[in-house]
Write a protein that holds these residues in place. Structure first.
Motif, mmCIF file in Angstrom:
data_model
loop_
_atom_site.group_PDB
_atom_site.id
_atom_site.type_symbol
_atom_site.label_atom_id
_atom_site.label_comp_id
_atom_site.label_asym_id
_atom_site.label_seq_id
_atom_site.Cartn_x
_atom_site.Cartn_y
_atom_site.Cartn_z
ATOM 1 N N VAL A 171 -63.420 95.532 14.668
ATOM 2 C CA VAL A 171 -62.580 94.399 15.256
ATOM 3 C C VAL A 171 -61.853 95.183 16.384
ATOM 4 C CG1 VAL A 171 -60.294 93.271 14.443
ATOM 5 C CG2 VAL A 171 -62.082 93.101 12.979
ATOM 6 N N LEU A 172 -61.239 96.585 16.107
ATOM 7 C CA LEU A 172 -60.643 97.270 17.080
ATOM 8 C C LEU A 172 -61.577 97.209 18.422
ATOM 9 C CD1 LEU A 172 -58.038 98.643 18.037
ATOM 10 C CD2 LEU A 172 -59.099 100.655 17.092
ATOM 11 N N ALA A 173 -62.621 97.529 18.429
ATOM 12 C CA ALA A 173 -63.720 97.409 19.429
ATOM 13 C C ALA A 173 -63.555 96.127 20.179
ATOM 14 C CB ALA A 173 -65.119 98.044 19.002
ATOM 15 N N VAL A 178 -62.909 93.079 24.740
ATOM 16 C CA VAL A 178 -62.730 91.892 25.628
ATOM 17 C C VAL A 178 -61.103 92.137 26.387
ATOM 18 C CG1 VAL A 178 -61.500 89.659 25.164
ATOM 19 C CG2 VAL A 178 -63.294 90.450 23.729
ATOM 20 N N GLY A 179 -60.343 92.809 25.968
ATOM 21 C CA GLY A 179 -59.012 92.970 26.868
ATOM 22 C C GLY A 179 -59.468 93.843 28.028
ATOM 23 N N VAL A 180 -60.054 94.809 28.087
ATOM 24 C CA VAL A 180 -60.781 95.718 29.240
ATOM 25 C C VAL A 180 -61.610 94.860 30.207
ATOM 26 C CG1 VAL A 180 -62.013 97.596 29.939
ATOM 27 C CG2 VAL A 180 -60.451 97.950 27.708
ATOM 28 N N THR A 181 -62.593 93.955 29.620
ATOM 29 C CA THR A 181 -63.354 93.111 30.206
ATOM 30 C C THR A 181 -62.341 92.053 31.159
ATOM 31 O OG1 THR A 181 -65.059 93.442 28.780
ATOM 32 C CG2 THR A 181 -65.228 91.791 30.170
ATOM 33 N N LEU A 182 -61.728 91.447 30.395
ATOM 34 C CA LEU A 182 -60.716 90.481 31.254
ATOM 35 C C LEU A 182 -59.720 91.221 32.425
ATOM 36 C CD1 LEU A 182 -58.993 88.434 28.264
ATOM 37 C CD2 LEU A 182 -60.181 87.658 30.347
ATOM 38 N N ALA A 183 -59.346 92.504 32.006
ATOM 39 C CA ALA A 183 -58.630 93.273 33.116
ATOM 40 C C ALA A 183 -59.577 93.545 34.079
ATOM 41 C CB ALA A 183 -58.266 94.395 32.455
ATOM 42 N N MET A 184 -60.841 94.167 33.928
ATOM 43 C CA MET A 184 -61.642 94.207 35.068
ATOM 44 C C MET A 184 -62.163 92.911 35.909
ATOM 45 S SD MET A 184 -64.472 97.234 33.619
ATOM 46 C CE MET A 184 -65.127 96.035 32.738
ATOM 47 N N PHE A 185 -62.172 91.957 35.057
ATOM 48 C CA PHE A 185 -62.536 90.508 35.737
ATOM 49 C C PHE A 185 -61.348 90.210 36.791
ATOM 50 C CE2 PHE A 185 -61.723 85.906 35.823
ATOM 51 C CZ PHE A 185 -62.687 85.541 36.540
ATOM 52 N N PHE A 186 -60.174 90.506 36.275
ATOM 53 C CA PHE A 186 -58.995 89.876 37.266
ATOM 54 C C PHE A 186 -58.804 90.920 38.289
ATOM 55 C CE2 PHE A 186 -57.813 86.998 33.555
ATOM 56 C CZ PHE A 186 -57.746 85.941 34.135
ATOM 57 N N VAL A 187 -59.078 92.170 38.097
ATOM 58 C CA VAL A 187 -58.824 93.204 38.999
ATOM 59 C C VAL A 187 -59.780 92.844 40.034
ATOM 60 C CG1 VAL A 187 -59.470 95.550 39.892
ATOM 61 C CG2 VAL A 187 -57.749 95.194 37.806
ATOM 62 N N ASN A 188 -61.133 92.528 39.747
ATOM 63 C CA ASN A 188 -61.940 92.145 40.663
ATOM 64 C C ASN A 188 -61.738 90.723 41.485
ATOM 65 O OD1 ASN A 188 -64.588 92.977 41.903
ATOM 66 N ND2 ASN A 188 -65.555 91.315 40.756
ATOM 67 N N VAL A 237 -68.406 100.351 29.557
ATOM 68 C CA VAL A 237 -67.344 100.171 29.007
ATOM 69 C C VAL A 237 -67.096 99.550 27.479
ATOM 70 C CG1 VAL A 237 -65.017 98.942 29.270
ATOM 71 C CG2 VAL A 237 -66.137 100.143 31.427
ATOM 72 N N LEU A 238 -67.889 98.800 27.191
ATOM 73 C CA LEU A 238 -68.031 98.198 26.177
ATOM 74 C C LEU A 238 -68.436 99.055 24.983
ATOM 75 C CD1 LEU A 238 -69.730 94.734 26.861
ATOM 76 C CD2 LEU A 238 -67.405 95.055 26.645
ATOM 77 N N ILE A 239 -69.521 99.899 25.414
ATOM 78 C CA ILE A 239 -69.808 100.851 24.423
ATOM 79 C C ILE A 239 -68.914 101.982 24.195
ATOM 80 C CG2 ILE A 239 -71.812 102.856 24.203
ATOM 81 C CD1 ILE A 239 -73.482 100.887 25.658
ATOM 82 N N GLY A 240 -68.157 102.351 25.300
ATOM 83 C CA GLY A 240 -67.070 103.413 25.152
ATOM 84 C C GLY A 240 -65.966 102.786 24.248
ATOM 85 N N CYS A 241 -65.603 101.609 24.321
ATOM 86 C CA CYS A 241 -64.619 101.021 23.452
ATOM 87 C C CYS A 241 -65.137 101.030 22.082
ATOM 88 C CB CYS A 241 -64.406 99.285 23.878
ATOM 89 S SG CYS A 241 -63.474 99.239 25.338
ATOM 90 N N TYR A 242 -66.428 100.837 21.574
ATOM 91 C CA TYR A 242 -66.794 100.748 20.328
ATOM 92 C C TYR A 242 -66.738 102.250 19.870
ATOM 93 C CZ TYR A 242 -69.977 100.604 16.288
ATOM 94 O OH TYR A 242 -70.407 100.740 15.011
ATOM 95 N N VAL A 243 -67.192 103.350 20.748
ATOM 96 C CA VAL A 243 -67.150 104.580 20.138
ATOM 97 C C VAL A 243 -65.729 105.048 19.922
ATOM 98 C CG1 VAL A 243 -67.684 107.136 20.909
ATOM 99 C CG2 VAL A 243 -69.238 105.270 21.251
#
Length: 129
Positions: A76-78, A83-93, A108-114
């Motif tokens: 759940v935390l991952a 999702v938050g980091v992906t949204l931030a990367m999307f809007f930054v781009n 980034v997604l794998i890093g969030c999970y780890v």
């Protein structure tokens, strides 16, 4: 070797090895493939990914309640973090604040999970699979 780790390794080694081999082969060959070959390559890649996911799910079903609780908290935390980091990367781009290449997203997604797994394990001081 710990009994639970052996059980996990036995369940996951084949799907994970096949997935890794397919990723490497597809990465090397994808430039030389026609569009139909690329579609087939992506389909094979996704089938292998589903196989690994199914092996992980089956392993999760065999866990005791404490291990399952830790794993679910980490997932759940991952999910929330990725999702938050992906949204931030999307809007930054999208806002052209910085160019974020799409290639970094899987890492980034794998890093969030780890990091979520480490956080959950540290929180409960529980390191067993």
């Amino acid at each position: 070797m710990h009994k639970l780790f052996k059980r996990y390794a036995r369940a996951i080694w084949l799907p994970a090895t096949v997935l890794l081999a397919v990723v490497v082969a597809f990465g090397l060959l994808q430039r030389h493939l026609p569009p139909a070959g690329k579609v087939i390559g992506v389909a094979v890649l996704m089938v292998c990914y589903c196989w690994v996911g199914w092996a992980e799910f089956r392993h999760l079903q065999g866990m005791d309640e404490m291990r399952r609780r830790i794993e679910m908290e980490a997932m759940v935390l991952a999910f929330i973090a990725s999702v938050g980091v992906t949204l931030a990367m999307f809007f930054v781009n999208a806002l052209k604040l910085a160019r974020v290449p799409f290639d970094v997203v899987p890492g980034v997604l794998i890093g969030c999970y780890v990091l979520a797994e480490l956080w959950a394990r540290l929180r409960y001081r529980y390191w067993s699979l």
